[in-house]
Design a protein around this motif. Structure first.
Motif: not given
Length: 200
Positions: A176-187
C-alpha cells in the motif's frame, strides 16, 4: 478395540510480515550534489529506511519459525504424546509471537511518515493472534487423553479455532506504500518473509 485418532494437521497460518520504504535526499551546494556532513541518525527521520524495515521484518520472522514447525504425528502415537506435542507446538508459537511483539517495540522511530503506524498495526495483529493461539492451546491442555471421544472433540475444536485465525497482513501494508515497498525490496529479512507468503 482401541483406536488412536489422528488429529488433522493443525498449523497456524503464518501470513508473513514486511514493511517499509526507501528514498532519502542529498543536500545541494552550488548545484553540486554533496553528502550531509552530519552523522546519519540511527532512528527517526533521516535514518536508513532499509535498515529499519529489515528490523521490522526480522521481528515478524521470529514467530513464523515456530509457527511453521508443525508437530510430527507420524507413526502410532498414544494420545498423551499427541496432546503433549500439540501443546508444545502451540506454546512455542505463543512464545514466538510474544518475542515478535517485543522486538517490534524496540525497532525505534520510523524514518518515513506512516511507518510507526504500520508497525503498531502489525504488533496489534500479533497480540490478537497470540490470544487466539493461546486459546487453542488451552483447549488442547484441557483435553482428557483417557477419553478418546472427548479428546478427539477437543482437538477438532482447537483446529476449528485455528482455522478461523487471521494473522496480520503486513505484506499488504507494504504494497500500500510505494516507499515502504521500495525499502522492503532491499531488506534481506523482508525478502525472506515474502518467500514464506502463500501464492496469490
Amino acid at each position: 478395540m482401541p483406536l488412536t485418532p489422528r488429529p488433522s494437521r493443525v498449523a497456524v497460518a503464518a501470513v508473513v510480515g514486511a514493511l517499509l520504504f526507501g528514498g532519502g535526499c542529498s543536500s545541494v551546494v552550488a548545484g553540486v550534489p554533496a553528502a550531509d556532513p552530519a552523522p546519519q541518525p540511527t532512528e527517526g527521520p533521516g535514518s536508513d529506511p532499509v535498515a529499519w524495515v529489515d528490523k521490522v521484518c526480522g521481528a515478524v520472522l521470529t514467530y513464523t519459525t515456530p509457527a511453521l514447525s508443525a508437530p510430527d504425528f507420524a507413526g502410532r502415537l498414544d494420545l498423551p504424546t499427541i496432546k503433549q506435542r500439540l501443546s508444545d507446538y502451540l506454546g512455542s508459537t505463543v512464545t514466538g509471537l510474544q518475542q515478535s511483539q517485543a522486538q517490534l517495540g524496540a525497532v525505534g522511530r520510523s524514518p518515513v511518515s506512516g511507518g510507526d503506524e504500520t508497525a503498531t498495526t502489525i504488533s496489534d495483529g500479533l497480540k490478537k493472534l497470540e490470544g487466539d493461539v493461546g486459546g487453542a492451546k488451552a483447549k488442547v491442555d484441557a483435553a482428557n487423553p483417557n477419553d478418546i471421544a472427548s479428546f478427539q472433540a477437543a482437538l477438532t475444536e482447537a483446529e476449528k479455532s485455528l482455522n478461523e485465525v487471521s494473522a496480520p497482513d503486513a505484506i499488504g501494508n507494504i504494497k500500500a506504500s510505494p516507499r515502504l515497498d521500495k525499502a522492503a525490496g532491499q531488506a534481506a529479512n523482508c525478502q525472506k518473509l515474502q518467500s514464506l507468503a502463500p501464492p496469490g
